[in-house]
Design a protein around this motif. Sequence first.
Motif, short mmCIF file in Angstrom:
data_model
loop_
_atom_site.label_atom_id
_atom_site.label_comp_id
_atom_site.label_asym_id
_atom_site.label_seq_id
_atom_site.Cartn_x
_atom_site.Cartn_y
_atom_site.Cartn_z
N LEU A 100 26.51 -39.36 -29.91
CA LEU A 100 25.39 -39.10 -30.77
C LEU A 100 25.17 -37.49 -30.75
O LEU A 100 26.24 -36.77 -30.23
N GLU A 101 24.44 -37.07 -31.56
CA GLU A 101 24.15 -35.56 -31.58
C GLU A 101 23.71 -35.02 -30.62
O GLU A 101 22.98 -35.57 -29.65
N LYS A 102 24.03 -33.67 -30.46
CA LYS A 102 23.21 -32.67 -29.46
C LYS A 102 21.98 -32.53 -29.65
O LYS A 102 21.35 -32.69 -30.66
N LYS A 103 21.36 -32.25 -28.37
CA LYS A 103 19.78 -32.02 -28.47
C LYS A 103 19.46 -30.81 -28.94
O LYS A 103 20.13 -29.68 -28.58
N VAL A 104 18.69 -30.40 -30.04
CA VAL A 104 18.34 -29.24 -30.60
C VAL A 104 16.99 -29.00 -30.43
O VAL A 104 15.92 -29.71 -30.90
N PHE A 105 16.41 -27.80 -29.84
CA PHE A 105 15.04 -27.50 -29.41
C PHE A 105 14.53 -26.39 -30.38
O PHE A 105 15.48 -25.64 -30.82
N ARG A 106 13.46 -26.51 -30.78
CA ARG A 106 12.50 -25.83 -31.70
C ARG A 106 11.76 -24.86 -30.82
O ARG A 106 11.06 -25.36 -30.02
N PHE A 107 11.63 -23.61 -31.28
CA PHE A 107 10.65 -22.41 -30.58
C PHE A 107 9.98 -21.96 -31.51
O PHE A 107 9.60 -22.45 -32.69
N LYS A 108 9.36 -20.89 -31.15
CA LYS A 108 8.38 -20.21 -31.95
C LYS A 108 8.90 -19.88 -33.19
O LYS A 108 10.21 -19.69 -33.44
N ASN A 109 8.04 -19.91 -34.34
CA ASN A 109 8.67 -19.82 -35.53
C ASN A 109 9.85 -20.76 -36.11
O ASN A 109 10.68 -20.28 -37.03
N GLU A 110 9.72 -21.69 -35.55
CA GLU A 110 10.89 -22.72 -35.76
C GLU A 110 12.25 -22.51 -35.56
O GLU A 110 13.42 -23.02 -36.08
N GLN A 111 12.40 -21.48 -34.62
CA GLN A 111 13.78 -20.95 -34.28
C GLN A 111 14.35 -22.10 -33.32
O GLN A 111 13.78 -22.63 -32.62
N THR A 112 15.80 -22.38 -33.41
CA THR A 112 16.30 -23.30 -32.61
C THR A 112 17.32 -22.85 -31.75
O THR A 112 17.93 -21.71 -31.86
N ASP A 113 17.46 -23.69 -30.76
CA ASP A 113 18.55 -23.22 -29.62
C ASP A 113 19.10 -24.61 -28.91
O ASP A 113 18.13 -25.49 -28.97
N LEU A 114 20.13 -24.63 -28.19
CA LEU A 114 20.62 -26.05 -27.78
C LEU A 114 20.20 -25.85 -26.34
O LEU A 114 20.53 -26.84 -25.29
N ASN A 115 19.58 -24.75 -25.74
CA ASN A 115 19.14 -24.69 -24.39
C ASN A 115 17.73 -24.48 -24.18
O ASN A 115 17.22 -23.21 -24.90
N GLN A 116 16.70 -24.97 -23.49
CA GLN A 116 15.40 -24.86 -23.39
C GLN A 116 14.91 -23.29 -23.02
O GLN A 116 14.31 -22.52 -23.46
N PHE A 117 15.50 -23.25 -21.86
CA PHE A 117 15.30 -21.88 -21.15
C PHE A 117 15.53 -20.53 -21.82
O PHE A 117 15.00 -19.69 -22.14
N ASN A 118 17.07 -20.60 -22.47
CA ASN A 118 17.54 -19.36 -23.35
C ASN A 118 16.55 -19.32 -24.54
O ASN A 118 16.37 -18.44 -25.00
N GLY A 119 16.12 -20.54 -25.24
CA GLY A 119 15.48 -20.49 -26.27
C GLY A 119 14.02 -19.75 -26.20
O GLY A 119 13.43 -18.92 -27.07
N ILE A 120 13.45 -20.22 -25.15
CA ILE A 120 11.97 -19.42 -24.99
C ILE A 120 12.26 -18.09 -24.52
O ILE A 120 11.43 -17.21 -24.91
N ARG A 121 13.35 -17.82 -23.75
CA ARG A 121 13.67 -16.26 -23.41
C ARG A 121 13.86 -15.41 -24.74
O ARG A 121 13.36 -14.41 -24.89
N ARG A 122 14.59 -16.15 -25.64
CA ARG A 122 15.00 -15.30 -27.03
C ARG A 122 13.83 -15.36 -27.90
O ARG A 122 13.77 -14.20 -28.64
N PHE A 123 13.03 -16.54 -28.00
CA PHE A 123 12.18 -16.77 -29.26
C PHE A 123 10.69 -16.57 -28.89
O PHE A 123 9.86 -16.54 -29.86
#
Length: 632
Positions: A214-237
């Motif tokens: 199946l597809e990888k999980k894609v996480f959405r953060f502030k301003n609809e920025q995306t990352d494959l990792n929750q922690f890194n996504g919040i830290r970046r965006f």
Amino acid sequence: MNDQKMQINFLELTPTAFSYTVYRKDYVESELSESVYKYRLPEVLGDADYQNYCVAFEPTDNFVAFECNCQTNIDLTLKLIHHKLVEKIKRQGVEHSLGKKFYDRYIDFTIKTHARGKEKINLSSYYLKQENRFGYLIDFSFRANEGEKLDKEILKLSLALGSNGLSNKNYYSDIYHKIKFFIQGIFQELKTFEIGNSNLNISEKLFHIKSDLLEKKVFRFKNEQTDLNQFNGIRRFGAYKEIIEKVKYVFVFEDKYKSFANNLFFSLAGKTNPGTFSGMQNFFNLPFSVENVHKIPLASYSREDVIKAKDEVIAYRDSNNGYKIITVFLEPDRFEGVLPYNSPYYIFKYYLTKEDIPVQVVSDEKTNNANSLKWSTSNIGLQIFSKLGGTPWKLKPSQNECLILGIGSAYERMPDKTIKKYFAYSVCLDSTGVYKKLDILAEETTKEKYLENLTANLISLFKTPEFSHYKKCALHISESVTKDAISSIQTALKSIADVEFSVLKINLHNKFFGFSNHNTYVPYESTYVKLAPNEYLVWFDGLVQGKENIFQKVGNPIHIKFLSSENVIHDKQLEYLQDAINLSGANWRGFNAKQTPISIYYAKIVADYTSAFSHFEDFDKTHFSNNLPWFL
């Protein structure tokens, strides 16, 4: 698409087609015994109409021989090949144990004995429908001796921990080699047996079956920025939706835990391990300092003193209009064995949740050391942020406008083990993984009333304006829900029109396992295997492509069965599976929690909480239905 093959824990039986003779007579319940069973068979082989018969495997007085093929009644064939293997085991004098109930088609073998328990290999007859194969599932387990308490040594023997006492990163290869040890040893005496005129052979090799991704999980953060990792996504965006209201934190603890409180404060402020967690302000844009932290002293953990402290928290909230309040309660341990009504943990949770004051409980026993606090602070911060109404992240959904409803159940039992009360809760989620609301479906004293209310409340839920725009709905049911409840739910769903429904039974504790061709034997995350037209085995956890190093134990696969799959074609099933796997990444209790879909996980937590809360005299289930995830 991966389109590769992997090994699953299934030993194929050959030849794949065979016939056998049973002995039967018209069904009379009083004729049933340990050697006479109830099965449905046609009057003449090949007829479409079946009826109940008393069936025996050996010639029996007044029973008539009937020739079957292996497809005539698959359950009967599975019972027979279990029976014949047991006969062979007994003839060979091999030590074993059997299930005590009719439907327990498992055989346990001891492969090694320890002072505290035994290593077991289990065989159970199984029909792999997708491949039209009969055979046996094979699995490893450790059976602790009666009275043994769970500790590190037991966890090592069960392979959950490695020999170093840490999470067992070799879990898959260890299980693979335990199975191979059995096959190369005891199994050699048992791998052939006769049924009628057929010589049947059990394969020595695990079955190779097609797997896909199946597809990888894609996480959405502030301003609809995306990352494959929750922690890194919040830290970046930054978080998807931040908290705009002013917040105050109320710390409640006994004075002797002052040092623990200080350690937790500085860790949440990002002062202790800034490289691991940079602090509530920096990470979640949520102010956290001495200016917005208030202490309420706890004289002791007696019920009277806990109630007094709880009342002080409510009074503090009432005197701080315009602020969101969250209580951080420091406990020495979880007060095991204490009735919920007298447990400080449940008293704070119960009374403050009723007041819409979220509670974050932190245990001294589990958290108050430098290493534990270093790695747990980010998760504690995540839970605080979410309970206050923030949205840390959303997921990119497989299907838009799809409501996912997780059903969790729990039971309150009497001292004689009979059920006193049934609880059923639904957690409503969007396919983006965002928590929508909690609904109490049933809380009744009889099964009949419980099922009746469960059905009625489900219908009412989907008729509310809040959910009227959803075009699809997936119902996620755990393995603990009864067949009667499933039937009741399906009846309710049929009464609602213009919505595409799919019902998924998600079994976290199943008998399946599998091994990839990678040298770790671990499948990639999001791998799935189709076991039947409506059944799948899915790895919610696993190897990450490009980062194949394993640092901790990878969980078992999850078995998913579509219960209302008449109108759900294969491609649609994959969309619903994708949303289920996405929901395993929507767990706001922890950044790396990804093994269980929150539809099942959250609902079970809530049902367990409510079972405990029901011990309070003024319990009212409506107090716990709200749109904040107080149960995290």
